[in-house]
Design an enzyme around this catalytic site. Structure first.
Site, PDB file in Angstrom:
ATOM      1  N   ASP A  34       0.830  -1.209   0.000  1.00 31.92           N
ATOM      2  CA  ASP A  34       0.000   0.000   0.000  1.00 31.92           C
ATOM      3  C   ASP A  34       0.863   1.258   0.000  1.00 31.92           C
ATOM      4  OD1 ASP A  34      -2.229  -1.517   0.055  1.00 31.92           O
ATOM      5  OD2 ASP A  34      -2.844  -0.990   2.099  1.00 31.92           O
ATOM      6  N   SER A  80       2.884  -4.863 -17.650  1.00 24.78           N
ATOM      7  CA  SER A  80       2.342  -4.812 -16.298  1.00 24.78           C
ATOM      8  C   SER A  80       0.854  -4.468 -16.411  1.00 24.78           C
ATOM      9  CB  SER A  80       3.110  -3.741 -15.534  1.00 24.78           C
ATOM     10  OG  SER A  80       2.752  -3.788 -14.199  1.00 24.78           O
ATOM     11  N   GLU A 111     -10.762 -12.301 -12.910  1.00 24.98           N
ATOM     12  CA  GLU A 111      -9.942 -13.373 -12.350  1.00 24.98           C
ATOM     13  C   GLU A 111      -9.065 -12.861 -11.215  1.00 24.98           C
ATOM     14  OE1 GLU A 111      -8.180 -13.630 -16.421  1.00 24.98           O
ATOM     15  OE2 GLU A 111      -6.330 -13.997 -15.326  1.00 24.98           O
ATOM     16  N   LYS A 113      -5.902 -11.739  -9.020  1.00 22.63           N
ATOM     17  CA  LYS A 113      -4.547 -11.239  -9.291  1.00 22.63           C
ATOM     18  C   LYS A 113      -3.616 -11.944  -8.317  1.00 22.63           C
ATOM     19  CE  LYS A 113      -1.949  -6.974 -10.052  1.00 22.63           C
ATOM     20  NZ  LYS A 113      -0.710  -7.381  -9.424  1.00 22.63           N
ATOM     21  N   GLU A 168       1.895 -16.706 -13.334  1.00 23.42           N
ATOM     22  CA  GLU A 168       2.494 -16.293 -12.069  1.00 23.42           C
ATOM     23  C   GLU A 168       3.009 -17.526 -11.325  1.00 23.42           C
ATOM     24  OE1 GLU A 168       2.264 -13.054 -12.004  1.00 23.42           O
ATOM     25  OE2 GLU A 168       2.416 -12.363  -9.928  1.00 23.42           O
ATOM     26  N   CYS A 424      -3.731 -24.351  37.157  1.00 18.64           N
ATOM     27  CA  CYS A 424      -3.252 -22.958  37.175  1.00 18.64           C
ATOM     28  C   CYS A 424      -4.431 -22.025  36.944  1.00 18.64           C
ATOM     29  CB  CYS A 424      -2.199 -22.776  36.100  1.00 18.64           C
ATOM     30  SG  CYS A 424      -1.739 -21.072  35.831  1.00 18.64           S
TER      31      CYS A 424
HETATM   32  S1  IVH Z   1      -2.368 -10.143 -17.011  1.00 18.38           S
HETATM   33  C1  IVH Z   1      -0.792  -8.121 -20.612  1.00 18.38           C
HETATM   34  N1  IVH Z   1      -3.521 -11.587 -15.141  1.00 18.38           N
HETATM   35  O1  IVH Z   1       0.218  -8.757 -12.024  1.00 18.38           O
HETATM   36  C2  IVH Z   1      -1.408  -8.632 -19.368  1.00 18.38           C
HETATM   37  N2  IVH Z   1      -1.490 -10.483 -14.623  1.00 18.38           N
HETATM   38  O2  IVH Z   1       0.674  -5.920 -11.616  1.00 18.38           O
HETATM   39  C3  IVH Z   1      -0.514  -8.559 -18.188  1.00 18.38           C
HETATM   40  N3  IVH Z   1      -0.709 -10.899 -12.329  1.00 18.38           N
HETATM   41  O3  IVH Z   1       2.760  -8.460 -14.401  1.00 18.38           O
HETATM   42  C4  IVH Z   1      -0.769  -9.452 -17.089  1.00 18.38           C
HETATM   43  N4  IVH Z   1      -2.338 -12.256 -11.737  1.00 18.38           N
HETATM   44  O4  IVH Z   1       2.678 -10.569 -12.872  1.00 18.38           O
HETATM   45  C5  IVH Z   1      -2.488 -10.795 -15.466  1.00 18.38           C
HETATM   46  N5  IVH Z   1      -4.633 -12.908 -13.604  1.00 18.38           N
HETATM   47  C6  IVH Z   1      -3.599 -12.130 -13.923  1.00 18.38           C
HETATM   48  C7  IVH Z   1      -2.565 -11.856 -13.010  1.00 18.38           C
HETATM   49  C8  IVH Z   1      -1.537 -11.002 -13.390  1.00 18.38           C
HETATM   50  C9  IVH Z   1      -1.207 -11.666 -11.369  1.00 18.38           C
HETATM   51  C10 IVH Z   1       0.521 -10.112 -12.205  1.00 18.38           C
HETATM   52  C11 IVH Z   1       1.439 -10.182 -13.383  1.00 18.38           C
HETATM   53  C12 IVH Z   1       1.527  -8.760 -13.853  1.00 18.38           C
HETATM   54  C13 IVH Z   1       1.259  -8.006 -12.604  1.00 18.38           C
HETATM   55  C14 IVH Z   1       0.845  -6.593 -12.819  1.00 18.38           C
END
Ligand code: IVH
Length: 673
Positions: A34, A80, A111, A113, A168, A424
């Site tokens: 954060d 990213s 989905e 993260k 990941e 105790c």
């Molecule tokens: S999509 C072009 N899907 O989050 C699409 N990323 O903060 C790029 N990550 O670099 C990634 N879960 O390492 C995608 N369901 C998910 C993910 C995911 C984790 C990570 C991934 C990315 C980072 C960005």
């Protein structure tokens, strides 16, 4: 706090660069997620106001904050994601995308993260050929050496195709715990949290031990370009890759942004129960056509966004350690922390499990520590930030004698215990045992329990039933009247049903409801004592772990149980619960088949009944008592100041009775009739 000068801006950039470098190399960081996000947002704001003064080092606009580089070029940049932090920001982003496309998005995929490290896994003719980190997004490091230890990343796909899986790699909670066990056994420092463990493990070579990781695919570079995202994920699973489809937080195609928001909430609510860490929810335009038209910037695609969830790990200071003695004599350390807000809740205490845990983690007073809290879990201290030490840290002093009674400590097990065990806490356990929902003996709640224990008359709940009038009269401040009252109350308690006597024992993991279920299930104390863990696990709500705890605790309580049996207390269940009645197929009572919830304060003939007594009454009358209103509820007893449960029952069209009407319905079952 906004940045207000070139110097504060430069300091902020330096802090962010340092944090990003640590985060993306070994996963450690002096900042929580954060704080890092907030810092980058401040930097962005300053740069917008001073576009001519942007420093080349600045993490903004760069994949991985510009932290790392590798030497294997990516086939297609590994981008990213941009972040949003609220439902409002998410709605604005979606509306912006639809404006840009000039049409409605054709379905979204929502989905989890996953909180690990992005990798690219190259397959040639279905054979795993190379594994690469994301690096700076354009080139990454070759970590092919790590593939053997990554579950969900098959050496061979189901079809002999060329494809690059993207996804990941992380340590599940179970893998994290296991990893730290292994590292400790090898004299290595435990990982601070799962992500740093995954980062360290992926890069490590020549370790004398193996740590298992898990891969989740969330994308691919392949000829499968015309598939929508949901369909692509299904295809990847068919090929043999692990995806989030097997988890409760599985990807879901949503037609509208309202459905998206709902799924985001669902995944957020599942977070604490998931076997791996997530730091947000990813929302992607599902169709290949939408993705292609939206395109990508240099850092992130325009067709996907991360809705970040509050971090569950935070860094704070360990101010002290308290040693609390539980009812069973277990001496448990508890961390006193500099208050820190984690996901909206101020955390001041966290569990440290046991003394060995403190030693293992190498914690010191005044350390900066990683604290974890998600959902309803008890916050726990995960590890110190050893690099942040200033020299002002002090060793944590372990108690040499029981902090409550001063007797010796049994340190032979991981969990320390006062040698007196339950003794105790005799006073506390007796106060609990005589409570209104257990034996209901008035006059023993306060200092009288201390008096009885100190006089050596009572060491456990069973001893109460051996007290004589003369023994009581000999105590200070015990006149004839109070003695007779107490003796009478104990006599009444002698006939309490099994469930209350069982509850009075204070077996860990068994409160009032569970005690009623156990008593109804087994029917007698003898049957309870004869039961093994397997038998306990048959009781509704008892899992294998809890079953084992109960068996162990009952074995420890054998002397108390022997005495109770000798005094004829709590031998049999006299008020069978509904389930026991149903077992033998009998149908009795006015509440047969009813699922009843009680809310608000009771009045009239029910005014004096505790919630537990109400529940007992319901079960005696053939109903099933529960504490929350659901579709299954058939009757709500709503007393004064009934609140949200009443509203919910009204919404669901459930019958509602006043306490007075309910009392009429079950008049034959009221206590004393
Ligand atoms: S999509 C072009 N899907 O989050 C699409 N990323 O903060 C790029 N990550 O670099 C990634 N879960 O390492 C995608 N369901 C998910 C993910 C995911 C984790 C990570 C991934 C990315 C980072 C960005």
């Amino acid at each position: 706090m906004a940045l207000d000068s070139p110097t504060s801006y430069a300091d902020a950039v330096a802090a962010a660069v340092q944090a990003a470098a640590a985060y993306y190399t070994d996963g450690s960081t002096p900042l929580g997620d954060d704080e890092y996000d907030a810092l980058v947002r401040e930097i962005e704001a300053w740069e917008q106001a001073h576009p001519d003064q942007v420093l080349p080092d600045s993490p903004t606009g760069k994949v991985a904050g510009g932290a790392v580089v590798g030497d294997v070029p990516h086939s297609v940049p590994m981008l990213s994601l941009d972040n949003v932090f609220s439902a409002g920001e998410l709605a604005d982003w979606a509306a912006g995308l639809e404006r840009r496309l000039g049409r409605q998005v054709d379905g979204w995929c929502v989905e989890p993260k996953l909180d690990g490290l992005a990798v690219a896994a190259r397959y040639q003719a279905g054979q795993l050929a190379q594994l690469i980190t994301r690096g700076d997004g354009l080139a990454g490091e070759d970590i092919t050496h790590a593939t053997d230890a990554v579950l969900g990343l098959p050496q061979q796909l189901a079809e002999p195709i060329d494809i690059e899986l993207r996804g990941e790699v992380l340590l599940t909670q179970e893998q994290f715990d296991r990893a730290n066990e292994i590292r400790l056994a090898h004299g290595a420092v435990p990982f601070a949290h799962p992500r740093s463990g995954a980062a360290g493990t992926l890069r490590a070579k020549d370790r004398p031990y193996r740590i298992e990781l898990t891969f989740f695919a969330y994308g691919a570079v392949s000829h499968l370009t015309d598939l929508g995202h949901t369909a692509l994920l299904e295809r990847l699973a068919q090929l043999g890759a692990n995806t989030a489809a097997t988890t409760a937080a599985h990807p879901l195609r949503c037609a509208t942004i309202d459905e998206v928001q709902q799924r985001v909430e669902e995944i957020a609510a599942l977070r604490a129960a998931l076997p791996f860490g997530i730091d947000g929810v990813v929302i992607k335009a599902d169709s290949a056509a939408d993705q292609e038209q939206a395109g990508s910037g240099s850092r992130a695609p325009r067709w996907a966004i991360a809705r970040k969830l509050a971090a569950v790990h935070k860094v704070t200071r360990l101010l002290g350690v308290e040693w609390n003695v539980g009812r069973t004599g277990v001496i448990a350390p508890r961390a006193v922390l500099e208050p820190v807000v984690i996901d909206g809740v101020t955390v001041t205490y966290a569990t440290l499990h046991n003394p060995a845990d403190i030693t293992r983690r190498g914690l010191m007073l005044n350390d900066q520590v990683f604290v974890y809290r998600a959902g309803d879990v008890i916050p726990r201290v995960e590890a110190p930030l050893v690099d942040e030490r200033t020299g002002d840290e002090l060793p944590i002093v372990f108690p040499e004698v029981c902090p409550r009674c001063g007797d010796a400590i049994d340190t032979s097990q991981q969990r320390w215990r006062c040698v007196r065990g339950r003794g105790c806490e005799a006073v506390a356990s007796i106060r609990y045992a005589v409570g209104r929902d257990q034996l209901d003996i008035e006059g023993l709640g306060g200092t009288r329990a201390v008096q009885l224990v100190e006089a050596g008359l009572v060491a456990d709940v069973a001893d109460l039933f051996a007290l004589t009038r003369n023994q009581l009269l000999a105590l200070d401040r015990m006149g004839e009247t109070s003695t007779d009252k107490l003796i009478a109350a104990i006599e009444t308690a002698r006939t309490q049903p099994l469930n209350r006597v069982f509850c009075a024992l204070g077996v860990r993991g068994t409160g009032r409801t569970m005690s009623r279920r156990i008593a109804a299930h087994f029917g007698s104390m003898a049957a309870i004592r004869a039961a093994d863990a397997e038998a306990f696990a048959e009781v509704d709500g008892i899992g294998t772990e809890k079953a084992q705890v109960i068996v162990t605790e009952l074995a420890e309580l054998a002397p108390v149980l022997d005495k109770l049996a000798a005094y004829g207390v709590g031998t049999e269940e006299t008020t069978p619960a509904r389930s026991a009645v149903a077992d033998v197929g009998e149908q009795t009572g006015p509440l047969d088949g009813q699922a009843v919830v009680v809310t608000g304060s009771m009045t009239g003939p029910l005014a004096d009944l505790s919630r537990n007594q109400m529940n007992e009454l319901i079960e005696r009358a053939g109903g099933k008592a529960s504490s929350s209103v659901s579709k299954r509820t058939t009757l709500l007893v709503a007393g004064e100041k009934a609140g949200s449960k009443r509203t919910k029952a009204e919404e669901l069209g459930i019958d509602i009775l006043t306490p007075e009407n309910f009392a009429q319905l079950i008049a034959d079952y009221l206590p004393g009739t």
